[in-house]
Enzyme design. Structure first.
Site, PDB file in Angstrom:
ATOM      1  N   LYS A 135     -14.773   8.356  -3.611  1.00  0.00           N
ATOM      2  CA  LYS A 135     -16.020   8.652  -2.880  1.00  0.00           C
ATOM      3  C   LYS A 135     -16.565  10.013  -3.282  1.00  0.00           C
ATOM      4  CE  LYS A 135     -14.140   5.947   0.863  1.00  0.00           C
ATOM      5  NZ  LYS A 135     -13.275   6.000   2.040  1.00  0.00           N
ATOM      6  N   HIS A 163       0.808  -1.229   0.000  1.00  0.00           N
ATOM      7  CA  HIS A 163       0.000   0.000   0.000  1.00  0.00           C
ATOM      8  C   HIS A 163       0.833   1.267   0.000  1.00  0.00           C
ATOM      9  CE1 HIS A 163      -3.984  -1.835   0.912  1.00  0.00           C
ATOM     10  NE2 HIS A 163      -3.249  -2.739   1.518  1.00  0.00           N
ATOM     11  N   THR A 188      -8.611   6.642  -1.806  1.00  0.00           N
ATOM     12  CA  THR A 188      -9.945   6.104  -2.064  1.00  0.00           C
ATOM     13  C   THR A 188     -11.004   7.176  -1.842  1.00  0.00           C
ATOM     14  OG1 THR A 188      -9.744   5.167   0.150  1.00  0.00           O
ATOM     15  CG2 THR A 188      -9.598   3.627  -1.689  1.00  0.00           C
ATOM     16  N   LYS A 211       0.702  14.482   1.409  1.00  0.00           N
ATOM     17  CA  LYS A 211      -0.658  14.763   0.928  1.00  0.00           C
ATOM     18  C   LYS A 211      -0.853  16.263   0.675  1.00  0.00           C
ATOM     19  CE  LYS A 211      -2.650  10.771   3.410  1.00  0.00           C
ATOM     20  NZ  LYS A 211      -3.312   9.907   2.429  1.00  0.00           N
ATOM     21  N   LYS A 215      -8.523  14.074   5.005  1.00  0.00           N
ATOM     22  CA  LYS A 215      -7.709  12.853   5.004  1.00  0.00           C
ATOM     23  C   LYS A 215      -6.663  13.021   6.090  1.00  0.00           C
ATOM     24  CE  LYS A 215      -6.861  13.782   0.531  1.00  0.00           C
ATOM     25  NZ  LYS A 215      -6.883  12.771  -0.470  1.00  0.00           N
ATOM     26  N   ARG A 216      -5.880  11.954   6.354  1.00  0.00           N
ATOM     27  CA  ARG A 216      -4.810  12.115   7.334  1.00  0.00           C
ATOM     28  C   ARG A 216      -3.924  13.286   6.935  1.00  0.00           C
ATOM     29  NH1 ARG A 216      -4.405   8.341  11.690  1.00  0.00           N
ATOM     30  NH2 ARG A 216      -2.398   9.329  12.021  1.00  0.00           N
TER      31      ARG A 216
HETATM   32  O1  DL6 Z   1      -4.730   1.088  -0.359  1.00  0.00           O
HETATM   33  C1  DL6 Z   1      -5.388   1.809   0.613  1.00  0.00           C
HETATM   34  C2  DL6 Z   1      -4.609   3.044   0.963  1.00  0.00           C
HETATM   35  C3  DL6 Z   1      -4.294   3.896  -0.247  1.00  0.00           C
HETATM   36  O2  DL6 Z   1      -5.495   4.338  -0.828  1.00  0.00           O
HETATM   37  C4  DL6 Z   1      -3.455   5.087   0.153  1.00  0.00           C
HETATM   38  O3  DL6 Z   1      -3.061   5.788  -0.975  1.00  0.00           O
HETATM   39  C5  DL6 Z   1      -2.228   4.615   0.903  1.00  0.00           C
HETATM   40  O4  DL6 Z   1      -1.514   5.715   1.406  1.00  0.00           O
HETATM   41  C6  DL6 Z   1      -2.618   3.706   2.048  1.00  0.00           C
HETATM   42  N1  DL6 Z   1      -1.400   3.148   2.574  1.00  0.00           N
HETATM   43  C7  DL6 Z   1      -1.150   2.996   3.854  1.00  0.00           C
HETATM   44  C8  DL6 Z   1       0.178   2.385   4.132  1.00  0.00           C
HETATM   45  N2  DL6 Z   1       0.338   2.238   5.473  1.00  0.00           N
HETATM   46  N3  DL6 Z   1       1.029   1.380   5.923  1.00  0.00           N
HETATM   47  N4  DL6 Z   1       1.641   0.587   6.209  1.00  0.00           N
HETATM   48  O5  DL6 Z   1      -1.926   3.314   4.717  1.00  0.00           O
HETATM   49  O6  DL6 Z   1      -3.404   2.627   1.574  1.00  0.00           O
END
Ligand code: DL6
Length: 825
Positions: free
Chosen positions: A672, A363, A668, A563, A557-558
């Site tokens: 949405k 991820h 994601t 970001k 988002k976080r």
């Molecule tokens: O795949 C789900 C999500 C992605 O949509 C985000 O872009 C990505 O930042 C996130 N990845 C994480 C990695 N963390 N760890 N270990 O959260 O995954």
């Protein structure tokens, strides 16, 4: 409702009411006269839970009887949000609940609001796992989720004087959605040492002995599919002392504190979710959590398999285990240990089974998020596992050496053990070596892992092992539940929700109505109502009044430098300066904008916390500037979570997905927002690229440098002539003049760009960001064209259903088939 015909459905609102009253009066031991909203929520949930349990039991029986292959989704995070609304909608009984509750004197919306979010996750990774569970059940796949039952989920965020303050989130006060299984326990071993014995035939067996034991207790959560009786299981493990009791001897001798010590130490394992997103911290307790959870889950999976009395070689025909990131990678080692040490298989036979069973989803490519554990720590906590890791590595490197004898350096590049000081175990490499498939989560991301971080492994194992499965979202929660107005408008053109929510490509039917004036008018009304709902929420939580006629610009988002919320707030400051330089007449002609932010910073992430502080400081200046009025408002919404996302996302006009190209694996929330009739401004990153492909580039606002140019730009910024964009320079000067409070507070953010190489390319992208924002303003001014873009985009979003995604995993990675329920009983 489809479930009416099922034994488990309510026979109308009267039966629902009766059951609510029964739960109030018996389970809760209260009278209906003093039944408040909390009690009504509890009783309603219990009434629904009773319905779920019937189908849940049947589903489990059906799966056991069919004895077909199951999927096990191992994830340290499941960001489920609220369950009641979801249960009502998935089993098709929300209308019954609405009218029943209304007769009892309650509004269904108020009752739903009583529920505490199940926030066992940080962000995208955990929410993806929750969407996958919904799709697995909705598509009738025999599947289980396995996770940890944290006593404290992600912290609650409070904003005090503009700063983030973390407050513990104790969410288990009343949780009707879980079933403790005190009879399903596994004792998990830590520490100790390894002894080897040799039998008469010369076979050596390792015995892991001594150390400490902690008990894992199962808590099960039913996961209802949409418009199907299939109800899957999410099993969360909770830790407790293996003896289950405190130490009576110590207690009797008056040593009260340490008498409960073991118990407390054991309970600590599942006490708290690590609050980091895309960051690996390498703490011992985290490794303990990981082993505790994978060992308990594997024990459970193996126990289930053994009941079938099949030979071990059939294990991968019965079991597919998906590793959600590297967090569960120890499961690979644990299964190998079970097979060779406990079940007596040969190494090669066991390893074959292991590789065919596991698959791994990556991820992130961010180096700070790629997990590594020090060899010393693994040796201390899991001595037998370290030996097995060394053996896995030895056999792997021997194979590499045989196949690539000329590339000696490859051995150190791909070794699972990094020969650093201290030595580290590279978990991603272990996950790749122990899996039969590895996938990224969007096309660009999958290409990047193939060509950068895992390039050598593509050479070693061949390209077929590395696949892409672009992420998706469940339209049940993220359209039907969050945006009932839009969902029913879509239904008027795309047909029954039970069809289009199960085959989201049917959304394309609404494109035929893009020029239908009545449809367009209704579309605009739905958006306005959603914006009004958010404006009310903003007023009630911040006291700030915003006009729903303004353009709502959202970034939730976080909070993370990659970001680039900092770029957004710098852009807001630029807009503010521009407004200030206008005459009052000119200002009146400007399209008003509300910039809305939300998101948590990891508690130890200083820069992210500075970003939150700057957003709030800018907000308090701009929102109180009489020159500005409605032309610009800046809002930071406290404690962003799943249930708040359900209010925020449907209300957006434009949302921001503006990561430095190549850093956001997928994203994601971008999906949405578009699904809810908002447009997006974004970089060529993650799933933005496929969203563009699907909806057409005329319907998205893309800007910024491309992933392929990022390395060169970074090099230039560090070693060459790094000129700051003039507009950004102006913004920095204003920040440094103290306009938004003590300049010193924001110095880190400014100097990251000006003096420290601008790693996230804020300055390099700033000009094109501002230009594109201007284009957004101009486009929004033409409401007719804007609505056309929105309708067209929604119509073309069918690809992003998590159902498509799960079908791809099932076919290309897991090789599992759905198990159709018998809907006649
Ligand atoms: O795949 C789900 C999500 C992605 O949509 C985000 O872009 C990505 O930042 C996130 N990845 C994480 C990695 N963390 N760890 N270990 O959260 O995954």
């Amino acid at each position: 409702a489809w479930l009416k015909n099922q034994a488990s459905g309510f026979k109308g609102k009267d039966q629902f009411e009766k059951e609510v009253v029964r739960h109030v009066e018996t389970t809760l031991a209260r009278s209906m006269f003093n039944c408040d909203e909390t009690a009504a929520y509890a009783a309603t949930s219990l009434a629904f839970r009773d319905r779920l349990v019937i189908e849940w039991n049947r589903t489990q029986q059906r799966q056991t009887f069919a004895d077909s292959k199951r999927v096990y989704y191992l994830s340290l995070e499941f960001l489920m949000g609220r369950a009641l609304d979801n249960a009502m909608l998935n089993i098709g009984e929300k209308e019954v609940a609405k009218s029943g509750l209304s007769e009892l004197g309650f509004r269904v919306e108020d009752i739903i609001q009583q529920e505490h979010d199940a926030a066992l996750g940080n962000g995208g990774l955990g929410r993806l796992a929750a969407c996958f569970l919904d799709s697995l059940a909705s598509l009738n796949f025999p599947a289980w989720g396995y996770g940890l039952r944290y006593r404290y989920g992600i912290f609650k965020q409070e904003i005090i004087d503009g700063y983030q303050v973390e407050v513990p989130d104790y969410w288990l006060d009343f949780n009707p959605w879980e079933f403790p299984r005190h009879d399903v326990t596994v004792d998990i071993q830590f520490y100790g040492n390894v002894n080897k014995t040799t039998d008469d035939s010369g076979k050596v067996t390792a015995h892991w002995e001594g150390g400490e034991t902690v008990r894992a207790v199962a808590y099960d959560v039913p996961i209802p599919g949409y418009a199907t009786p299939s109800t899957n299981n999410l099993r969360l493990w909770s830790s407790q002392a293996a003896s289950g009791e405190f130490d009576f001897q110590k207690f009797n001798s008056g040593d009260y504190e340490s008498s409960v010590g073991d118990q407390q130490r054991a309970e600590t394992i599942s006490a708290v979710l690590y609050p980091n997103d895309n960051l690996d911290r390498g703490k011992e307790l985290r490794l303990k959590q990981q082993y505790f959870w994978v060992a308990a889950s594997l024990y459970d999976i193996v126990r289930r398999f053994k009941k079938s009395k099949r030979p071990w070689r059939e294990f991968p025909d019965q079991v597919a285990i998906q590793l959600n990131d590297t967090h569960p990678t120890l499961a690979i080692v644990e299964l190998q240990r079970i097979l060779i040490d406990l079940e007596g298989l040969d190494w090669d036979d066991a390893w074959n089974i292991v590789q065919q069973t596991f698959s791994y989803t990556n991820h992130t490519v961010l180096p700070e998020a790629l997990e590594k554990w020090s060899v010393g720590l693994v040796q201390h906590l899991l001595p037998r596992h370290l030996q097995i890791i060394y053996d896995i590595n030895l056999f792997f490197l021997q194979m590499v050496e045989r196949n690539f004898p000329k590339d000696r350096e490859m051995l150190s590049r791909v070794s699972i053990i990094e020969e650093s000081q201290p030595k580290m175990v590279r978990m991603a490499y272990l996950a790749i070596v122990g899996s039969h498939k590895v996938n990224g989560v969007a096309e660009l991301h999958s290409d990047l892992i193939r060509t950068t971080i895992f390039k050598d492994f593509v050479t070693i194992f061949g390209p077929d092992k590395f696949v892409n499965v672009t992420n998706g979202i469940t339209p049940r929660r993220w359209l039907h539940q969050a945006n009932p107005g839009l969902s029913s408008l879509i239904a008027s053109k795309a047909g029954d929700p039970e069809h289009y929510l199960k085959d989201l490509t049917l959304l394309n039917k609404i494109e035929l109505s893009v020029n239908d004036p009545a449809f367009r008018k209704a579309w605009a009304e739905v958006k306005l109502a959603n914006k009004q709902r958010l404006a009310d929420y903003i007023k009630s939580t911040t006291g700030i009044v915003v006009s729903p006629k303004a353009l709502f610009d959202v970034q939730v988002k976080r909070i993370h430098e990659y970001k680039r919320q900092q770029m957004n707030i710098f852009g807001v400051i630029f807009r503010y300066l521009k407004l200030k330089s206008m005459s009052p007449e000119e200002r009146k002609k400007v399209l008003p904008r509300v910039s809305i932010f939300g998101g948590k910073a990891a508690p130890g992430y200083w820069m992210a916390k500075q970003i939150i502080h700057l957003i709030n400081s800018v907000g308090s200046v701009v929102n109180n500037d009489p020159d500005i009025g409605d032309a610009l408002k800046v809002i930071f919404l406290e404690d962003y979570n799943v249930s708040k996302a359900e209010i925020i996302i449907p209300a957006s006009d434009i949302s921001e997905h503006i990561s430095t190209a190549g850093t956001e694996a997928s994203g994601t929330s971008n999906m949405k927002f578009v699904l809810n009739g908002g447009l997006i401004i974004g970089t060529c990153d993650g799933a933005n690229i496929e969203i563009t492909r699907e909806i057409g580039e005329e319907n998205i606002f893309l800007f910024g440098n491309l992933a392929e140019d990022v390395d060169d730009l970074r090099h230039k910024n560090t070693y060459g002539d790094h000129k700051i964009d003039p507009s950004l320079d102006k913004v920095f000067n204003v920040i440094q003049s103290g306009t938004f409070g003590n300049a010193q507070d924001f110095q880190g953010m400014v100097s990251a760009v000006r003096e420290h190489g601008d790693f996230y390319l804020v300055s390099d992208d700033f000009h094109s960001y501002l230009e594109t924002q201007e284009l957004v303003d101009k486009s929004y001014a033409d409401q007719e064209l804007w609505i056309t873009k929105c309708i067209t985009s929604v119509a073309r979003m069918g690809f992003f259903s998590s159902d498509r995604c799960i079908n791809e995993y099932a076919e290309e990675i897991w090789n599992v088939e759905p198990l159709q329920p018998d809907t006649n009983n």
